[in-house]
Design a protein around this motif. Structure first.
Motif, PDB file in Angstrom:
ATOM      1  N   SER A 196       3.856  12.178  -7.688  1.00 24.98           N
ATOM      2  CA  SER A 196       4.303  12.872  -8.893  1.00 24.98           C
ATOM      3  C   SER A 196       5.824  12.963  -8.939  1.00 24.98           C
ATOM      4  N   ASP A 197       6.443  12.800  -7.777  1.00 24.90           N
ATOM      5  CA  ASP A 197       7.898  12.848  -7.739  1.00 24.90           C
ATOM      6  C   ASP A 197       8.475  11.586  -8.393  1.00 24.90           C
ATOM      7  N   GLN A 198       9.240  11.804  -9.442  1.00 26.25           N
ATOM      8  CA  GLN A 198       9.764  10.661 -10.189  1.00 26.25           C
ATOM      9  C   GLN A 198      10.693   9.798  -9.344  1.00 26.25           C
ATOM     10  N   ASN A 199      11.399  10.423  -8.421  1.00 26.25           N
ATOM     11  CA  ASN A 199      12.328   9.649  -7.597  1.00 26.25           C
ATOM     12  C   ASN A 199      11.594   8.628  -6.754  1.00 26.25           C
ATOM     13  N   LEU A 200      10.466   9.056  -6.180  1.00 20.05           N
ATOM     14  CA  LEU A 200       9.694   8.148  -5.339  1.00 20.05           C
ATOM     15  C   LEU A 200       9.093   7.043  -6.192  1.00 20.05           C
ATOM     16  N   LYS A 201       8.646   7.422  -7.354  1.00 16.74           N
ATOM     17  CA  LYS A 201       8.068   6.454  -8.272  1.00 16.74           C
ATOM     18  C   LYS A 201       9.085   5.355  -8.574  1.00 16.74           C
ATOM     19  N   VAL A 216      12.699  18.960  -1.960  1.00 12.98           N
ATOM     20  CA  VAL A 216      13.209  17.592  -1.869  1.00 12.98           C
ATOM     21  C   VAL A 216      12.304  16.791  -0.966  1.00 12.98           C
ATOM     22  N   PRO A 217      12.046  15.590  -1.317  1.00 17.24           N
ATOM     23  CA  PRO A 217      11.333  14.706  -0.395  1.00 17.24           C
ATOM     24  C   PRO A 217      12.355  14.281   0.621  1.00 17.24           C
ATOM     25  N   SER A 218      12.413  14.934   1.745  1.00 17.41           N
ATOM     26  CA  SER A 218      13.692  14.808   2.423  1.00 17.41           C
ATOM     27  C   SER A 218      13.596  14.258   3.814  1.00 17.41           C
ATOM     28  N   ASP A 255      15.892  14.642 -19.117  1.00 14.52           N
ATOM     29  CA  ASP A 255      15.104  15.836 -18.833  1.00 14.52           C
ATOM     30  C   ASP A 255      15.250  16.214 -17.371  1.00 14.52           C
ATOM     31  N   ASP A 256      14.851  17.439 -17.068  1.00 19.01           N
ATOM     32  CA  ASP A 256      14.938  17.863 -15.684  1.00 19.01           C
ATOM     33  C   ASP A 256      13.847  17.257 -14.817  1.00 19.01           C
ATOM     34  N   ASN A 257      12.783  16.805 -15.436  1.00 17.20           N
ATOM     35  CA  ASN A 257      11.693  16.290 -14.605  1.00 17.20           C
ATOM     36  C   ASN A 257      11.629  14.767 -14.568  1.00 17.20           C
ATOM     37  N   VAL A 258      12.754  14.121 -14.810  1.00 12.26           N
ATOM     38  CA  VAL A 258      12.789  12.668 -14.627  1.00 12.26           C
ATOM     39  C   VAL A 258      13.509  12.378 -13.320  1.00 12.26           C
ATOM     40  N   CYS A 259      13.550  11.093 -12.949  1.00 19.19           N
ATOM     41  CA  CYS A 259      14.098  10.796 -11.635  1.00 19.19           C
ATOM     42  C   CYS A 259      15.609  10.984 -11.625  1.00 19.19           C
ATOM     43  N   ASN A 260      16.156  11.111 -10.420  1.00 19.37           N
ATOM     44  CA  ASN A 260      17.563  11.472 -10.290  1.00 19.37           C
ATOM     45  C   ASN A 260      18.478  10.271 -10.130  1.00 19.37           C
ATOM     46  N   GLN A 270       0.831  -1.203   0.000  1.00 13.57           N
ATOM     47  CA  GLN A 270       0.000   0.000   0.000  1.00 13.57           C
ATOM     48  C   GLN A 270       0.869   1.259   0.000  1.00 13.57           C
ATOM     49  N   LYS A 271       1.892   1.253   0.871  1.00 19.76           N
ATOM     50  CA  LYS A 271       2.788   2.409   0.941  1.00 19.76           C
ATOM     51  C   LYS A 271       3.528   2.575  -0.392  1.00 19.76           C
ATOM     52  N   LEU A 272       3.933   1.447  -0.961  1.00 19.50           N
ATOM     53  CA  LEU A 272       4.671   1.522  -2.210  1.00 19.50           C
ATOM     54  C   LEU A 272       3.785   2.071  -3.321  1.00 19.50           C
ATOM     55  N   ARG A 273       2.527   1.680  -3.276  1.00 15.79           N
ATOM     56  CA  ARG A 273       1.619   2.191  -4.291  1.00 15.79           C
ATOM     57  C   ARG A 273       1.534   3.710  -4.190  1.00 15.79           C
ATOM     58  N   ILE A 274       1.513   4.198  -2.970  1.00 15.78           N
ATOM     59  CA  ILE A 274       1.478   5.651  -2.782  1.00 15.78           C
ATOM     60  C   ILE A 274       2.726   6.286  -3.382  1.00 15.78           C
ATOM     61  N   LEU A 275       3.875   5.623  -3.145  1.00 20.46           N
ATOM     62  CA  LEU A 275       5.121   6.147  -3.714  1.00 20.46           C
ATOM     63  C   LEU A 275       5.053   6.165  -5.238  1.00 20.46           C
ATOM     64  N   ILE A 276       4.558   5.061  -5.799  1.00 19.27           N
ATOM     65  CA  ILE A 276       4.560   4.951  -7.259  1.00 19.27           C
ATOM     66  C   ILE A 276       3.604   5.972  -7.868  1.00 19.27           C
ATOM     67  N   GLU A 277       2.524   6.237  -7.158  1.00 19.92           N
ATOM     68  CA  GLU A 277       1.564   7.186  -7.698  1.00 19.92           C
ATOM     69  C   GLU A 277       1.986   8.629  -7.501  1.00 19.92           C
TER      70      GLU A 277
END
Lengths: 1037, 192
Positions: free
Chosen positions: A315-320, B186-188, B43-48, A306-313
C-alpha cells in the motif's frame, strides 16, 4: 577613547540581529522590498565598522537575505574577513556565508588559501571541521591544488570527526584537481578499514562515487568490498557497496556469480526495505550481465520478480514506485518473467499517483507483443480521453507512439489500424507533440508502401477538415500534423480519389494562418497535385477540368505570394509563374501533362539518420588536398578579374555533363563492382541495404485490398476500435481455418501425433493482416557498423579516469620482486614535527598466501623507527595482517623518528607460507628518505616572506630546467604537490614559493616562466638536495 | 550525490536552501518556485519521488521529498543515492532538528536559519552524506554550541536585553505551527 568604545557598544545594542531582521521582514509584508533595501543599507554601514562582532552579525543577516534571492556577492571581502576571525562563533558565520555564495568566479577566493590552511591545521577540531565543510562547497581548482596535501594529511588525523570530513572532501578535491587522485588513493583505500564506522562510511561513499563514473579502474577493489559487504552491519554502507557492485558486475561476470549467493541471503534475511530493494536491483544487474553466458538463474529471477511484486502490491506508494522502477530493468533481458504480471501493471495505470502511472507506462513498452498491442493501445486511448489537459496526457501520447513504433513497427500487424490511431490522436487539443504524430505519419506512409492508398485517403480527410485541427489558435501544436498530411497527399497523389477536391482544400484562404513552414509544404504539394490532375485529364482534348485547375491555382496562389514568410513567398511565386506558363500552353492545346509530371518524378527513399556520416571516403581521395592549386601569393586579386568565372565555369559543367553518358556510367559501375569483388579488404554492403538498391521497382509492392466494408470515417468518431474488432474476427477466422486444416491433417495422419490445440495462440500464429513491405532506411554502400556515441567532453569525471593499479609516479616504488610489490610515500607529520609518516602498500604478486610479514629496521644515525613501548632497538615489527594470493593490496603505516635529514636505510624480512609448505624469504631493501619528505607545507604571508629574504641569513643557489614545456601553473602545481611548497605570491611571469622543514629551516623559491629557479635557504645542504629533487621531478616528465 | 536541499513552507516561502552546485541567486529562486510548483500539487498519499524538474538536474536526478505539517523538505539527488535511504535521511534530519530545538516548529526554522544550517552541515557535506547516526550528529552540534557559548555568542547579554525590549511592542507571534506528528511511519532502514 573609552567614551568611543562605550558609544560603540551602545550603538551596537540597537543593531538588528538576524531575529530582528526576520521579524522586521514579517512585519512589512506590504513593502518588503523597500524594508529589505533599508536593511541592506544598514548592513553596509555595519560592515564598514572595525568591530568584528558587528561585521559577523551583518554577514549573518546577509546569508538570510541570500536565501530570499538577494545577490550578496558584493560583500565577499567582508565574508573573508569574518572567516579569518579567531573566534569560532564568527568563523562559523563567515564560512557559512562563503559556502552559500562563493563559487569559482568569486575573485576573493584566492585570498582565502592561507587562512583555510591555517584553519585546517588548527588545534581546535571544530575550526578544522568548519573549514572543511565550507571548503567542500566552494573548492576551486586552485584551492584544491594548494590544499590537497594538507587535506591528505588530515585523513590520518587522530579525531574521527576530522578524518571523515577530510575523506569526504577528497572527492571534491579530485574533481577539481585530478592529479591528486593517484597519490591520495592508497590512503583513501586504507580508510575503508578505519576503526570508526563514520570514517569507513565516508571512504565507501567517496570510492563509490569515483567508481560509478569509471568502474573499470576499481575492479581490483572488489574483494575488499566483498569482505566489507559480508562483515558490515551498517545498512547505509551496505547499500552503497551493493550499489557499487551493480556498477562493477557488467565488467566482470565472475564477480556476479560470486555475488548472487550473499545477495540472495540478504534478500531473505533483511527487514530493511531499502536494503532489500538495492539487493534486488544489484541481483538484476548481475543477471543482466550473466544473461548471455548462463541461463541457469531462473530461480534468482523468480525471487526478484516475486519480491518486486510484493513491493508493487504494497500500500506504500513509495515501494510501489520503486518496484515498478526495478521491474523495468528486468524487462530488458527477461521480458517473459515480467509479462506474466501484466495484470498488475495495467492496474497501476489506474493509480491516482502520476509518478506511478508513468512508471507503469514505461513497463508497458516492453510488454507488448503482436498479440496484445491493439488491446493495450486501446486501453491507453481510454486513458488519453480521461487525462484531458495534463502533461500526463502528452506523456501517454508519446508512449503510445513509442510502443507502436518500437523496433521498426515490429508489433504492428495492421497498419490501417495504426494510421487511424494516429488520426485519432490528432484530435487531442493543446498537445505539444504534433510534430511527433506528423513524423510517424510520414514514416509509415513512406516506409510501408502497401499502406499508402489508405494513408492518402485519411490524410485527404484531415486536410479537408483542417479547420477542426487549427480550431481555436495557432499555438495548438497539433497543426504540425497538417504538414505531414499535405506532404503525403502531394507525394503519393496517384492514390487520391479526388485530387481536385484535395487541391481545393489545400488552397483555402484559411491556410494562410498556418505557420510558415506548413504553408510552404502546402504550396509545394499543391503543385504536385496539380501535376496529378493534369495527368488524369491527359489525352482529353480541350480538357475543361485541366484548365479549371490552372485557373484555380492562378486565383489562389497570389495569397501566398504575399506571404511574409520568405520560403512560402518564393515557392508560391515560382509555381505561380509556372502555372501561368502552363495555362498559356493549354490554351494553345499543347500536351503538358507529361512534362509537368516529370517535375516531380522519382521515388523518395528514407535515409538513415547517420547515413551521411557513414559514407566511407573512397580510396585515394584526400579531402584535405587542394582541388586546384591555391593562388600564389604574388598574384594579386585584381590582376585577373572576372575572367576566371566567366570563362571557365560553364566549360567545366558542360563538359562533365556531356562526357558522362548512361553507357559510360554503367560501364564504370561494372568495373567498380568487379574491383570491389576482387578486393578482399572491401567491406560489402549489408544485405538489408542492398535490398533497397536492388528492388526499388513498383512490381514488388504487394497489392493491398482495402476493406471497403469499413467506410472512411468523418473526423470526430473513433474508428480504431473497429479495427480491433475486425482484427479479432480475422484472427478467429484464421484460427478456425487453421484448425480445419489441422483437423484435415489429423484425419490424414491419424494416430501419429496428438497436438493440444486448445492452448493459447502463440506469437508466431498471428499473421499480419496484409503483407507489408517495411522499407528499411537507406545507408550508404559499405557503411561501417559502428556506434559513435560521443561522450560529453566537458564531463569533469573524465579526468578522473585513472588506472589506479598502474604505475604510481608520485609515490616511490620499491623492488619489483616476483613475490611482493611495495609502494611507499613519506609525509611530514603535522602533529609531531620531529617525525615523518611512512605509508607502505604491499601487493602480493605470488599465487600463495602471505601469512605473516616482519619488518626489521636497522636504525641509521639520523633516523629511528618508532617501536612499541618496551621493545628493543633491534626487535622486529610484525605487520598486523595477512595477504591472500593474487592481486590483493593493503596499506600499512609506520612512524619513524628523525633527527637530521637525508637517507635512512632499512632492511626488511618477510615470512611467507604457501598452502602446504611454508617458505621464508628475506628481502632487503632501502627506503629512500628524500629531503622533500621533511618539508611541511606552511603558509607564509608576503610581508613575512620579504622580511625573511631581507634578513640576509639565507644562502642562495639557482637551477635551470631544460626542455620543460608545460603551462606555468602546472609547473607550480607540481612543485607544490611533490615538494610541499606553497605559493606566496605570483606576479605575471614569476612566483615566489615557501616551505619549511620539520627542523624549522626556511626554504624560499623564486620560479620564473623561463623555468629558472632561484632558491634561498638557511641550511646549504638542504638547499642543494631540494634543488636536486626538483630537477629530478621534472626530468621524469 | 545530493545536488540541492530545499526547505520551504506550504506557500513556497524558502526556509533553508542549500545548493551543492553553483546557481546564481535568481536561478536559485526559479528552482525553488519550480520545485514548489511540482511538489505542492501532489497529494499527501502519493509516492515521495518525483522525476522531472527541468531547471535542476536532468534525467539522472530525482526529487525526493517529505511533507511535515507546514514544511516541505526536498532533496534533489542523482542515481547514486538510494531512494529509500534518502527518505530515511530526511527523517533523521528532521528528528535531529526536533531534538536540537526541542519540539521543532516552523518558527524555529524561520528565526534560526543559521542554526539549521549548522545542523545540516553535520549531516550532509558538500553533497555527500556525512553522518546518519542521530546521536552523533546531536553530540557534535551541542559541542559546537557549547563552544560558541563559551565565547560569549554573537549577541552578548545587553543586546539580548535590548532584543527583549524590542520584542515587546510586536504583534503576537503565532506559536501554534507545530510540525506535529514527526514519527510518520517509514519503510525504513533499521537504525543506523
Amino acid at each position: 577613547m573609552a567614551l568611543k568604545i562605550v558609544k560603540g557598544s551602545i550603538d551596537r545594542m540597537f543593531d538588528k540581529n538576524l531575529q530582528d531582521l526576520v521579524r522586521g521582514i514579517r512585519n512589512h509584508k506590504d513593502d518588503e522590498a523597500k524594508y529589505i533595501s533599508t536593511c541592506i543599507d544598514e548592513i553596509k554601514q555595519e560592515l564598514k565598522q572595525d568591530n568584528i562582532a558587528v561585521k559577523a552579525n551583518a554577514v549573518c543577516k546577509l546569508t538570510y537575505l541570500q536565501m530570499l534571492g538577494y545577490d550578496v556577492s558584493w560583500a565577499a571581502f567582508n565574508i573573508v574577513e569574518v572567516m579569518s576571525s579567531s573566534k569560532f562563533t564568527y568563523k562559523r558565520i563567515g564560512y557559512l556565508a562563503a559556502s552559500q555564495c562563493f563559487h569559482e568566479g568569486t575573485d576573493v577566493i584566492m585570498l582565502t588559501t592561507n587562512q583555510i590552511r591555517k584553519d585546517l591545521s588548527s588545534p581546535n577540531q571544530y575550526d578544522t571541521g568548519v573549514a572543511l565543510t565550507g571548503l567542500s562547497c566552494f573548492v576551486t581548482p586552485d584551492l584544491a591544488r594548494d590544499l590537497a596535501n594538507d587535506i591528505m594529511t588530515l585523513m590520518s588525523h587522530t579525531k574521527p570527526y576530522i578524518r571523515k570530513k577530510a575523506v569526504l572532501i577528497m572527492y571534491k578535491v579530485f574533481l577539481k584537481y585530478p592529479e591528486s587522485l593517484r597519490p591520495a588513493f592508497p590512503r583513501l583505500k586504507e580508510k575503508l578499514e578505519d576503526p570508526d564506522p563514520g570514517v569507513q562510511s565516508a571512504a565507501v561513499n567517496v570510492i563509490c562515487e569515483l567508481a560509478r563514473r569509471n568502474p573499470k579502474n576499481y575492479l581490483s577493489l572488489a574483494p575488499l568490498f566483498f569482505k566489507l559487504m559480508t562483515s558490515s552491519t551498517n545498512n547505509w554502507v551496505l547499500i552503497k557497496i551493493i550499489k557499487l557492485f551493480g556498477a562493477l558486475t557488467p565488467l566482470e561476470p565472475r564477480l556476479g556469480k560470486k555475488l548472487i549467493e550473499p545477495l540472495t541471503n540478504l534478500i531473505h534475511s533483511t527487514s530493511a526495505m531499502s536494503l532489500l530493494y538495492e539487493c534486488v536491483n544489484t541481483v538484476i544487474a548481475v543477471l543482466i550481465s550473466l544473461s548471455s553466458g548462463m541461463p541457469n538463474h531462473s530461480a534468482s529471477i523468480q525471487l526478484c520478480v516475486q519480491k518486486l511484486r510484493i513491493l508493487i502490491e504494497d500500500s506504500d506508494q513509495n515501494l510501489k514506485y520503486l518496484g515498478l522502477l526495478a521491474m523495468s530493468k528486468i524487462l530488458k533481458t527477461h521480458p517473459k518473467s515480467v509479462q506474466s504480471h501484466k495484470d498488475l501493471i495495467l492496474q497501476c495505470l489506474d493509480d491516482k499517483d502520476e509518478s506511478i502511472r508513468l512508471r507503469a507506462l514505461d513497463l508497458l513498452y516492453g510488454m507488448v507483443s503482436k498479440k496484445n498491442l491493439m488491446e493495450i493501445v486501446k486501453k491507453l486511448m481510454l486513458h488519453v480521453d480521461k487525462a484531458e489537459g495534463t502533461t500526463y496526457r502528452d506523456e501517454l501520447l508519446t508512449k503510445i507512439i513509442d510502443i507502436c513504433s518500437q523496433s521498426n513497427f515490429q508489433y504492428i500487424t495492421n497498419f490501417e489500424w495504426y494510421i487511424s490511431i494516429l488520426v485519432e490522436l490528432t484530435r487531442l487539443e493543446g498537445t505539444r507533440h504534433g510534430h511527433l504524430i506528423a513524423s510517424q505519419m510520414l514514416d509509415v506512409a513512406i516506409r510501408v508502401k502497401a499502406i499508402r492508398g489508405f494513408a492518402v485517403a485519411q490524410m485527404a480527410t484531415l486536410l479537408d477538415n483542417a479547420h477542426l485541427l487549427t480550431g481555436n489558435t495557432q499555438r495548438n501544436g497539433i497543426c504540425e500534423v497538417l504538414y505531414a498530411a499535405a506532404w503525403i497527399c502531394g507525394e503519393f497523389s496517384e492514390h487520391l480519389e479526388d485530387p481536385m477536391q484535395t487541391l481545393e482544400a489545400m488552397l483555402r484562404p484559411k491556410v494562410a494562418t498556418l505557420p510558415g513552414h506548413i504553408q510552404a509544404v502546402y504550396v509545394q504539394n499543391a503543385a504536385k497535385l496539380f501535376a496529378t490532375v493534369l495527368r488524369k485529364h491527359d489525352g482529353e482534348t480541350e480538357s475543361q477540368a485541366a484548365q479549371e485547375t490552372s485557373q484555380l491555382l492562378i486565383d489562389r496562389l497570389p495569397l501566398f505570394v504575399q506571404s511574409a514568410n520568405l520560403e512560402v513567398q518564393e515557392r508560391a511565386s515560382c509555381i505561380l509563374q509556372l502555372v501561368k506558363y502552363i495555362q498559356k500552353l493549354q490554351q494553345k492545346n499543347v500536351e503538358v501533362a507529361e512534362e509537368v509530371t516529370a517535375l516531380f518524378a522519382g521515388e523518395l527513399n528514407p535515409v538513415a539518420p547517420k547515413a551521411q556520416k557513414k559514407v566511407p571516403i573512397p580510396e585515394g581521395l584526400d579531402l584535405d588536398a587542394w582541388i586546384n592549386e591555391p593562388p600564389s601569393e604574388s598574384e594579386s586579386e585584381d590582376e585577373k578579374p572576372k575572367a576566371v568565372f566567366a570563362k571557365e565555369e560553364p566549360k567545366h559543367s558542360r563538359s562533365r555533363h556531356t562526357e558522362v553518358d548512361e553507357k559510360e556510367l554503367a560501364r564504370r559501375r561494372e568495373v567498380r563492382k568487379q574491383e570491389q569483388a576482387n578486393n578482399p579488404f572491401y567491406i560489402k554492403a549489408s544485405p538489408s541495404s542492398q535490398k533497397v538498391y536492388d528492388a526499388p521497382g513498383v512490381e514488388h509492392i504487394p497489392v493491398v485490398q482495402i476493406d471497403l466494408s469499413v467506410p472512411l470515417k468523418v473526423p470526430g468518431m473513433p474508428m480504431s476500435d473497429q479495427y480491433l474488432k475486425l482484427e479479432v474476427e480475422r484472427r478467429q477466422k484464421e484460427k478456425a481455418e487453421r484448425k480445419k486444416k489441422e483437423k484435415k491433417k489429423k484425419r490424414e495422419k491419424r494416430g501419429k501425433e496428438r497436438k493440444a490445440d486448445s492452448g493459447p495462440e502463440s506469437e508466431e500464429d498471428i499473421t499480419p493482416a496484409h503483407q507489408v513491405d517495411i522499407v528499411t532506411e537507406e545507408m550508404p554502400e559499405n557503411a561501417l557498423p559502428s556506434d559513435d556515441d560521443d561522450k560529453d567532453p566537458n564531463d569533469p569525471h573524465k579526468a578522473l579516469d585513472i588506472d589506479l593499479d598502474k604505475y604510481v609516479p608520485y609515490c616511490r616504488h620499491l623492488q619489483f620482486i616476483h613475490v611482493l610489490h611495495i609502494v611507499y610515500d613519506i609525509q611530514g607529520n603535522h602533529q609531531d614535527e620531529s617525525k615523518v609518516v611512512v605509508s607502505v602498500i604491499f601487493e602480493n604478486k605470488s599465487d600463495s598466501f602471505l601469512k605473516s610479514m616482519e619488518f626489521n629496521v636497522l636504525d641509521s644515525l639520523n633516523s629511528k623507527l618508532q617501536r612499541p613501548e618496551g621493545a628493543g632497538a633491534h626487535d622486529s615489527l610484525t605487520v598486523p595482517f595477512q595477504l591472500p594470493p593474487g592481486q590483493d593490496t593493503h596499506a600499512f603505516l609506520f612512524v619513524s623518528s628523525v633527527s637530521v635529514s637525508i637517507v635512512a636505510v632499512c632492511i626488511d624480512c618477510f615470512l611467507m607460507q604457501s598452502d602446504e609448505s611454508s617458505t621464508h624469504e628475506k628481502l632487503d631493501f632501502k627506503l629512500h628518505f628524500t629531503c622533500t619528505s621533511y618539508l611541511i607545507t606552511t603558509p607564509c604571508y608576503s610581508d613575512a616572506y620579504a622580511k625573511l629574504l631581507e634578513s640576509g641569513d639565507l644562502k642562495g643557489s639557482s637551477l635551470r630546467l631544460e626542455g620543460i614545456n608545460m603551462p606555468f601553473h602546472h609547473l607550480l602545481a607540481r612543485i607544490c604537490f611533490h615538494h610541499h611548497f606553497s605559493v606566496v605570491e605570483r606576479i605575471d611571469s614569476c612566483a615566489s614559493m615557501y616551505s619549511r622543514s620539520i627542523q624549522g629551516h626556511h626554504v624560499c623559491l623564486l620560479v620564473k616562466t623561463t623555468v629558472s629557479i632561484d632558491a634561498k635557504c638557511d641550511e646549504p645542504s638542504l638547499l642543494g638536495n631540494v634543488l636536486d629533487e626538483i630537477k629530478q621531478t621534472f626530468s621524469k616528465c | 550525490m545530493i545536488k540541492a536541499i530545499l526547505i520551504f513552507n506550504n506557500h513556497g516561502k524558502p526556509r533553508l536552501i542549500r545548493f551543492y552546485q553553483y546557481f546564481a541567486e535568481d536561478m536559485q529562486q526559479q528552482i525553488i518556485r519550480e520545485t514548489f510548483h511540482l511538489v505542492s500539487k501532489r497529494d499527501d498519499n502519493v509516492c515521495n519521488f518525483l522525476e522531472g524538474g527541468s531547471l535542476i538536474g536532468g534525467s539522472d536526478y530525482k526529487l525526493i521529498y517529505r511533507h511535515y505539517a507546514t514544511l516541505y523538505f526536498v532533496f534533489c539527488v542523482d542515481s547514486s543515492e538510494s531512494e529509500l535511504g534518502i527518505l530515511d535521511l530526511i527523517q533523521v534530519f528532521v528528528e535531529t532538528l526536533d531534538k536540537c530545538f526541542e519540539n521543532v516548529c516552523e518558527l524555529d526554522l524561520i528565526f534560526h536559519m543559521d542554526k539549521v544550517h549548522y545542523i545540516l552541515q553535520e549531516v550532509v557535506m558538500g553533497g555527500m552524506v556525512l553522518e546518519t547516526n542521530m546521536n552523533e550528529i546531536v553530540a557534535q552540534v551541542e559541542l559546537q554550541n557549547r563552544m560558541e557559548k563559551s565565547e560569549g555568542g554573537l549577541s552578548t547579554a545587553p543586546a539580548r536585553a535590548v532584543s527583549a525590549v524590542k520584542n515587546m511592542n510586536l504583534p503576537e507571534i503565532p506559536r501554534n505551527i507545530n510540525i506535529g506528528d514527526i514519527n510518520i511511519k517509514v519503510p525504513s532502514l533499521s537504525p543506523f
